[in-house]
Design a protein around this motif. Sequence first.
Motif, PDB file in Angstrom:
ATOM      1  N   PRO A 184     -16.059  -9.897  27.749  1.00 48.58           N
ATOM      2  CA  PRO A 184     -15.649  -9.133  28.942  1.00 48.58           C
ATOM      3  C   PRO A 184     -16.689  -9.149  30.059  1.00 48.58           C
ATOM      4  N   ALA A 222      -7.787  -5.080  29.515  1.00 45.62           N
ATOM      5  CA  ALA A 222      -8.730  -5.446  28.449  1.00 45.62           C
ATOM      6  C   ALA A 222      -9.208  -4.200  27.701  1.00 45.62           C
ATOM      7  N   SER A 243      -9.855  -4.855  20.237  1.00 47.40           N
ATOM      8  CA  SER A 243     -10.907  -5.843  20.518  1.00 47.40           C
ATOM      9  C   SER A 243     -10.462  -7.254  20.157  1.00 47.40           C
ATOM     10  N   THR A 274      -8.873  -9.214  23.240  1.00 49.34           N
ATOM     11  CA  THR A 274      -9.513  -9.010  24.534  1.00 49.34           C
ATOM     12  C   THR A 274      -9.605 -10.301  25.335  1.00 49.34           C
ATOM     13  N   THR A 275     -10.098 -11.342  24.709  1.00 50.86           N
ATOM     14  CA  THR A 275     -10.191 -12.618  25.415  1.00 50.86           C
ATOM     15  C   THR A 275      -8.820 -13.075  25.876  1.00 50.86           C
ATOM     16  N   GLU A 279      -0.957  -8.171  23.606  1.00 52.08           N
ATOM     17  CA  GLU A 279      -1.310  -8.149  22.181  1.00 52.08           C
ATOM     18  C   GLU A 279      -0.306  -8.849  21.277  1.00 52.08           C
ATOM     19  N   GLY A 333      -6.679   1.699  22.936  1.00 50.73           N
ATOM     20  CA  GLY A 333      -7.444   0.540  23.400  1.00 50.73           C
ATOM     21  C   GLY A 333      -8.862   0.610  22.901  1.00 50.73           C
ATOM     22  N   HIS A 334      -9.590  -0.506  23.002  1.00 51.48           N
ATOM     23  CA  HIS A 334     -10.873  -0.530  22.308  1.00 51.48           C
ATOM     24  C   HIS A 334     -12.046  -0.043  23.145  1.00 51.48           C
ATOM     25  N   ASP A 369      -7.449 -13.639  19.767  1.00 54.24           N
ATOM     26  CA  ASP A 369      -8.644 -14.228  20.376  1.00 54.24           C
ATOM     27  C   ASP A 369      -9.157 -15.444  19.624  1.00 54.24           C
ATOM     28  N   ALA A 379     -14.132 -11.762  21.450  1.00 52.23           N
ATOM     29  CA  ALA A 379     -14.734 -11.065  22.594  1.00 52.23           C
ATOM     30  C   ALA A 379     -16.160 -10.630  22.301  1.00 52.23           C
TER      31      ALA A 379
END
Lengths: 463, 463, 463
Positions: free
Chosen positions: B212, C43, C48, C51-52, C125, C208-209, C413, C421
């Motif tokens: 990120p 994001a 997690s 995320t990417t 997701e 969310g993370h 990811d 991420a």
Amino acid sequence: MAANLTILAADFATLQKNADQLFLLIMGCMVFLMQSGFAFLEAGSVRSKNTTNILIKNMLDIFITGLCYWMFGYAFAFGQVGNPFIGHSDFFAGSLRHSPDPAFWFFQFVFCATATTIVSGAMAERTEFVCYLVYCVVIGGFMYPVVTHWAWSDVGWLANGPGGIVYKDFAGSGVVHVVGGTTALVGAKILGPRIGRFKDGQPVQIPGHTVPLVALGAFILFFGFLAFNGGSQASISGAGDGQIVSIAMVNTLVSGAAGGLVAMMVKRSGLLGGVNWSLLTSINGALSGMVAICAAADSAYSWGAVVIGVVAGVVYCAWSKLVIKLGVDDPLDAVAVHLGAGLWGVLAAPILARDVGLITADKEYALRLFGWNLLGVLVIMVWCAVVSALMFGTLKCLGILRVPPEIELRGLDIPKHGEPAYPTESYGHGWTIMPPDFSPDPYGPDGKPQPQPVYITRSNGQS
Amino acid sequence: MAANLTILAADFATLQKNADQLFLLIMGCMVFLMQSGFAFLEAGSVRSKNTTNILIKNMLDIFITGLCYWMFGYAFAFGQVGNPFIGHSDFFAGSLRHSPDPAFWFFQFVFCATATTIVSGAMAERTEFVCYLVYCVVIGGFMYPVVTHWAWSDVGWLANGPGGIVYKDFAGSGVVHVVGGTTALVGAKILGPRIGRFKDGQPVQIPGHTVPLVALGAFILFFGFLAFNGGSQASISGAGDGQIVSIAMVNTLVSGAAGGLVAMMVKRSGLLGGVNWSLLTSINGALSGMVAICAAADSAYSWGAVVIGVVAGVVYCAWSKLVIKLGVDDPLDAVAVHLGAGLWGVLAAPILARDVGLITADKEYALRLFGWNLLGVLVIMVWCAVVSALMFGTLKCLGILRVPPEIELRGLDIPKHGEPAYPTESYGHGWTIMPPDFSPDPYGPDGKPQPQPVYITRSNGQS
Amino acid sequence: MAANLTILAADFATLQKNADQLFLLIMGCMVFLMQSGFAFLEAGSVRSKNTTNILIKNMLDIFITGLCYWMFGYAFAFGQVGNPFIGHSDFFAGSLRHSPDPAFWFFQFVFCATATTIVSGAMAERTEFVCYLVYCVVIGGFMYPVVTHWAWSDVGWLANGPGGIVYKDFAGSGVVHVVGGTTALVGAKILGPRIGRFKDGQPVQIPGHTVPLVALGAFILFFGFLAFNGGSQASISGAGDGQIVSIAMVNTLVSGAAGGLVAMMVKRSGLLGGVNWSLLTSINGALSGMVAICAAADSAYSWGAVVIGVVAGVVYCAWSKLVIKLGVDDPLDAVAVHLGAGLWGVLAAPILARDVGLITADKEYALRLFGWNLLGVLVIMVWCAVVSALMFGTLKCLGILRVPPEIELRGLDIPKHGEPAYPTESYGHGWTIMPPDFSPDPYGPDGKPQPQPVYITRSNGQS
């Protein structure tokens, strides 16, 4: 295309006015972004368990200050009807008659939000949420607007001193930063230190949880400070406006650079404990340089700006030690940056300003100005100290100033906000293969994610 | 309102000048923000143990370059007195006489800081802190300003070529990016690879610690690049200025978009190893497109910008492999992005520029321009390679180029800066209840937080 | 300096045109930054392991929309040759003839990218990467441009209603946000909820993370929204332009502030479950206020903007519950923010606009406008629903709409992007001393970092 002089002159006047408004809006938007600068500076400087708390505080600062400045703050500051001490017209600014220029309103609002948000850093990690709500109303809606009325409105007493003297504070070393810094000091003192911050009278380091967020906040603040000081010219259509805005930005840059380097060297020398190349000290030093140059950003030579920055770096370090000596716990060093460097800035202007300072020919005016600026900033400090002591004292008596110790120890994010900054259940890289009895529901009967076997592999990553 | 033509004309000239200065300042502020773009691109691309180190480096770049460019860098670049090779007046720019336009100074400074900051990425995770301080002075205060003097000052030799030919590099594919990229290559080569980066001659992936932050840096860089290329017009009041600035921004966008997509496809095809949809490759591809379009941002058709971007995406991928082949460890791929794509940009301009390129009628001038641009960029490379080899070589001899291996393995943040990026003691969500023997001091006799029983509950979160 | 009236008038016209272009570019750059706002809002709101994936999606949105809007999107929207329903000239906008103003193109592009990017949050997701590529082309290149043609081009049918009525939607409550929100709703519905999002028909919270990234995105979006609404005036040189831009920004601020506070209070009251001071709800409430004011940002009184914001805060909360009731899993609440508040905004304009709303004298026009706006937004919704249902339905049939469950559980990811991420191997603070058998290679024979003994020390941190 305009065909005659009268029409052309009218169109030109239109463009001038539009340019001035657009200038205020763009500078205002950049200053607006400083709210996120403060937010991340603070979020990175607290422990992870109080991250959501400090972020929502910084966001509410925009919301509450915005509505209060709209309803009455602007009226107290710049209402067209007023006495030397307070304005009292143009409530609900511009809502019906649009008498205030909305661009000017917007620019003044973002300054107000800046003054207000300084306080939250010094009071982080232990303040009741309701207290934030209250002080945003009081500071942003009343205390700060009154000070701007004194110094920056046409009829304010500081702007109309004896013998035509004018309090010199171009972008608010005193009007914004001393206001925020004084309130932060009073607030942090009345609130008391975080649990565990002092042990047997000695300070115990409580590091923030993430340096990158601090750096993010700092970069955004640097960016915004250019507009904070440059935009304070408040107009771009007049002769010399562009030059002054340019000078203000260059001065902001070099003063900040000098402050950052000097503070870094002081820290490296071991005078503050430790002999490190400290990023966090460098950041605060640079911010101090930018705070200190506010008052004379338009009118210091760039060498003068460097001098102001160098001293600001030292001043910051000294105040940082002083605040701890006083037993005050200021997690952000907001008092040292804003009060310490702000005070120095207000006093430096009558010395180093090109137009009215001691370096010019008119030493007599400069000396009187020094006195007037000194008086002005002292009155500002007393005003802020009294109002904020009353406010925080009342909140303390009502028992809504500080969270109970068990909440403080657990952190405020979950009990108060229900939103941990980094929910553990949302982490993990998903390095799993399906178990033989794979089912599409990864949650067990208790509604929690179930453990899953680890699938060994390598990231083939970044290339 | 202006009442006669003379006054109106004077007021109009004032507004023109102010508009030009404000244009440079706003574009300059956006480019200034690119410093944080580089900072986060780099911070996300290193391991967590070197995060504070890379952040302070990027911050010092502003401070040191700012002061050096003020003291002497600007004088070497744009001092009014000078020969074709270097300027030598206007030291301490504008401090006393303000002969340089401070807005122009500011805009040139942010470019200088950009050129300087490129280097840090290639040298990340192993460079001595003092080395950063030195090279900021040398690159930002001397090496880069000299190149700008050649290409962008009125008297520079590249701007006054034989037969009236003018080195074509609108926003600095060569002047900024080849300078930064060449220095990065020399620096990374002399420095040597990070411990563990190559094993038996084969590269070992060392992924950065947080994607990120890389993405944050990339978005900020995209934003800043629009101003980097648009602002290079340096004026907004003249006929066609607005059009050229607009074209430069659109070209930057489409070239970057093309570069990002092409690099992503190349990576996906497996040519770089792995068959992933790589975010990091896409980012570098887009940056390469934006670097390559610099030279012709004002004068390429938008289809030409797309062509330049497509090739830049491929060029980036090729250089990325080449750099590894050379045994050079460049954690950010800064060499591939800035040197590789910058070179391509300098050579693409004489082909695809609408005014002076091969696609126009005057093929003869275009061919000569191609030769002059090629010569120019080669001289720039040699100049940067020699200066930086001398500098880094000297630092190596003095033993202050690279940290000792034990520091490198532990990471630089704690030994050098005393500030781990993510201090473990500041983490934890506070999911605790008070133990029966609760005391408000959560610290044990050793001054460390004490373990506390876990209180099972659920976040009731986000709603 | 201009010496006669004709020359002065020509120079003045030049400056006007340049100012208008620069205005569009600066506002456009600020709106461009909103892409990163959405990126980090999203994001932070995913786990997690995805995320990417969400970051690359938001970046590709710029790349793909940029090229498609250049190739054909602009032609459909604002091509000079067209009928009331679609334009069909100026493909490869401006590449050869530059007939479109490139500044106007850029400003319209960033709006297009905004409409497109809204969708990704609702589909986060679980969506196949290829699906992103497809819908960026369809939405950004065709579906959204057609809607802007209807409402904002000279010949569009919504802008040329019966009896001279003009669909009132200043900055796109309907044209941008209802488009994005409707598509998000259809996409999320066809896609189905994430695994584990509903259990026995009851929603299960999937937080969310990382909250700080959400807050970062929110601050950037607030900043960008000021330009989104202010810039929609599209010109700064005409009489009153500066005033309208100022009003639009102030309205955006106070409407957002009101929406944020109201949503926070609704959440605090327990009506949404939980009695917390929710940051995430406050953010969405503020965004809803800003979305709702779009349609009347230029022409609502500021009290009207506050009213619109207050209602938007409530509307958001209601839609948020409704979406869950419908069994739709929208990780970002994008439908509630953009569709819910966007619809309200389109209907609020004919009531509260100063010039054409029910609060003015001409009630009859206002009532007809209400009907026309209602019709317009319904047609927009139907158009988007049909196009997106066809598109997502086709992708579903082709089996490239949603990732397989084993990928979804592991996260996208690593399998899709090869870039976790937060790669675990890149973490750790380096608190190690050298073991007795120290070797400079910290990697074991398996190429993985070897465990190293812990060296106990204290961070001497922040000073």
